[in-house]
Design a protein around this motif. Structure first.
Motif, PDB file in Angstrom:
ATOM      1  N   GLN A 127      -8.304   1.123  -6.389  1.00 59.00           N
ATOM      2  CA  GLN A 127      -7.128   0.489  -5.786  1.00 59.00           C
ATOM      3  C   GLN A 127      -7.465  -0.099  -4.413  1.00 59.00           C
ATOM      4  O   GLN A 127      -6.937  -1.148  -4.023  1.00 59.00           O
ATOM      5  N   ALA A 128      -8.341   0.563  -3.661  1.00 61.12           N
ATOM      6  CA  ALA A 128      -8.736   0.055  -2.347  1.00 61.12           C
ATOM      7  C   ALA A 128      -9.467  -1.279  -2.477  1.00 61.12           C
ATOM      8  O   ALA A 128      -9.235  -2.209  -1.687  1.00 61.12           O
ATOM      9  N   TRP A 188       0.837  -1.203   0.000  1.00 64.63           N
ATOM     10  CA  TRP A 188       0.000   0.000   0.000  1.00 64.63           C
ATOM     11  C   TRP A 188       0.879   1.264   0.000  1.00 64.63           C
ATOM     12  O   TRP A 188       0.641   2.201  -0.747  1.00 64.63           O
ATOM     13  N   TYR A 189       1.946   1.223   0.800  1.00 63.63           N
ATOM     14  CA  TYR A 189       2.745   2.438   0.975  1.00 63.63           C
ATOM     15  C   TYR A 189       3.792   2.614  -0.124  1.00 63.63           C
ATOM     16  O   TYR A 189       4.018   3.735  -0.611  1.00 63.63           O
ATOM     17  N   SER A 224       2.929   6.832   0.178  1.00 61.87           N
ATOM     18  CA  SER A 224       1.769   7.528   0.726  1.00 61.87           C
ATOM     19  C   SER A 224       0.669   6.502   0.947  1.00 61.87           C
ATOM     20  O   SER A 224       0.587   5.481   0.251  1.00 61.87           O
ATOM     21  N   PHE A 225      -0.185   6.779   1.935  1.00 60.89           N
ATOM     22  CA  PHE A 225      -1.309   5.890   2.183  1.00 60.89           C
ATOM     23  C   PHE A 225      -2.564   6.357   1.455  1.00 60.89           C
ATOM     24  O   PHE A 225      -3.656   5.824   1.689  1.00 60.89           O
ATOM     25  N   GLU A 226      -2.437   7.368   0.579  1.00 63.23           N
ATOM     26  CA  GLU A 226      -3.566   7.760  -0.252  1.00 63.23           C
ATOM     27  C   GLU A 226      -3.872   6.637  -1.233  1.00 63.23           C
ATOM     28  O   GLU A 226      -2.965   6.002  -1.769  1.00 63.23           O
ATOM     29  N   ILE A 227      -5.160   6.425  -1.490  1.00 61.24           N
ATOM     30  CA  ILE A 227      -5.541   5.308  -2.355  1.00 61.24           C
ATOM     31  C   ILE A 227      -6.891   5.607  -2.980  1.00 61.24           C
ATOM     32  O   ILE A 227      -7.799   6.174  -2.334  1.00 61.24           O
ATOM     33  N   SER A 228      -7.023   5.251  -4.236  1.00 59.46           N
ATOM     34  CA  SER A 228      -8.300   5.439  -4.911  1.00 59.46           C
ATOM     35  C   SER A 228      -9.254   4.312  -4.565  1.00 59.46           C
ATOM     36  O   SER A 228      -8.856   3.275  -3.999  1.00 59.46           O
ATOM     37  N   PRO A 240      -0.338   6.820  -5.360  1.00 61.82           N
ATOM     38  CA  PRO A 240       0.986   7.446  -5.289  1.00 61.82           C
ATOM     39  C   PRO A 240       1.852   6.745  -4.247  1.00 61.82           C
ATOM     40  O   PRO A 240       1.407   6.472  -3.135  1.00 61.82           O
ATOM     41  N   THR A 241       3.125   6.427  -4.643  1.00 64.61           N
ATOM     42  CA  THR A 241       4.006   5.684  -3.746  1.00 64.61           C
ATOM     43  C   THR A 241       4.421   6.544  -2.561  1.00 64.61           C
ATOM     44  O   THR A 241       4.343   7.774  -2.600  1.00 64.61           O
TER      45      THR A 241
END
Length: 336
Positions: free
Chosen positions: A96-97, A80-81, A89-93, A86-87
């Motif tokens: 992707q989630a 995930w990270y 980072s824990f942001e996720i679409s 974006p690598t």
């Protein structure tokens, strides 16, 4: 796979150890990370879960569910990270989630299945071990009872011989007791290293037979020597050879030394795939007089036993000394 299962079986008896589980999980995480780094050299970001499943399964198989869950959770967080854009980072679409959740479900399901398989394998191995122990105990008990029964029967024959007035009957009863004791000694010489417990260390078995003859019937003036190559044969072959040896030595003891002094030698050697058993004495030599009761019956029994082995038995004058009798048994390779 067999090596991995064997390792898990060896670890099965340990107490729950978080440190060991963490160590195995860390090894799985390290191997998965190394595989990910190699992939990123050639195709960054491709197949984010490459190498994760094999090493999570390996950790679960070796150490169990806890190690597998720890490794799976850590690998998912790292992917995930570091891998999913974006690598770093824990942001996720949302898409992707969903993919990450599906991968997590698949990983945890694999851990559960592998752990269940491992538990079943461990339980079956433990049941197999207990079954083998039970069969070994039962075999030892049967062996002990069988030998005791033979010894009781032999003792009864010897007791009867001692109480009988006819010397010929005494000789026959003692000979019968000796045959029973020869049969009994096979059970104590089963080669336990064999896969099916049907083979005997012949040299040890014949040594027991000679020791028993020395103790039971050999007069002080007669010596008995044994020179046998170490060899392993089928139990039925050992029984027949021992009975032939018993008869030959018994006959020599009874008939070859009227003065009570002499020597008997027993040799056993390999010959190709078969073996040769030689019994020789330096007594008065072979006589076939009809008046020697029991001598003919003993020789007939020896020939019968030799035929059961498809062997040849020759009884002749001694060859290595100037007098006496030589019995030579040539036993070919026995069929399985």
């Amino acid at each position: 796979m067999n090596v991995v299962v064997d390792l898990s079986l060896r670890l099965a008896g340990r107490k729950p150890d978080l440190g060991a589980d963490l160590l195995i999980a860390a090894a799985a995480i390290g191997l998965a990370t190394a595989g990910r780094l190699v992939v990123d050299i050639f195709a960054p970001g491709v197949a984010p879960f490459a190498f994760v499943f094999p090493f999570i399964i390996l950790a679960s198989l070796v150490a169990g569910a806890r190690a597998g869950m720890i490794a799976a959770t850590a690998c998912l967080i790292l992917i995930w990270y570091f891998v999913i854009p974006p690598t770093r980072s824990f942001e996720i679409s949302a898409t992707q989630a969903i993919g990450l959740l599906v991968a997590a479900f698949s990983l945890f399901l694999a851990v559960a299945v592998i752990s269940a398989f491992r538990s079943t394998a461990l339980r079956l191995r433990e049941e197999e071990r207990r079954h083998v122990e039970f069969l070994s105990l039962a075999l030892r008990e049967v062996d002990h009872r069988t030998r005791n029964n033979f010894q009781i029967a032999a003792s009864l024959l010897i007791s009867r011989a001692m109480s009988h007035a006819d010397p010929d009957v005494q000789d026959e009863l003692r000979a019968a007791a000796g045959r029973l004791q020869s049969l009994a000694s096979v059970y104590s010489n089963l080669a336990l290293s064999s896969a099916d417990l049907t083979t005997v260390l012949l040299h040890d078995h014949l040594r027991d037979v000679c020791d028993r003859i020395r103790e039971a019937m050999l007069p002080p003036g007669i010596t008995l020597s044994l020179d046998a190559e170490p060899m392993q044969v089928a139990a039925k072959t050992a029984v027949a050879i021992a009975l032939i040896v018993n008869e030959a030595i018994t006959n020599a003891t009874k008939h070859a030394f009227p003065g009570g002094l002499g020597d008997i030698a027993l040799w056993v050697r390999r010959e190709g795939d078969g073996l040769v058993v030689t019994i020789e004495d330096n007594g008065v030599g072979r006589t076939d007089a009809p008046s020697e009761k029991g001598h003919g019956s003993g020789a007939s029994l020896m020939q019968l036993l030799a035929r059961s082995l498809h062997a040849t038995l020759e009884i002749s004058a001694g060859s290595t000394i100037d007098q006496g009798t030589r019995c030579e048994l040539r036993v070919p390779a026995q069929p399985d």
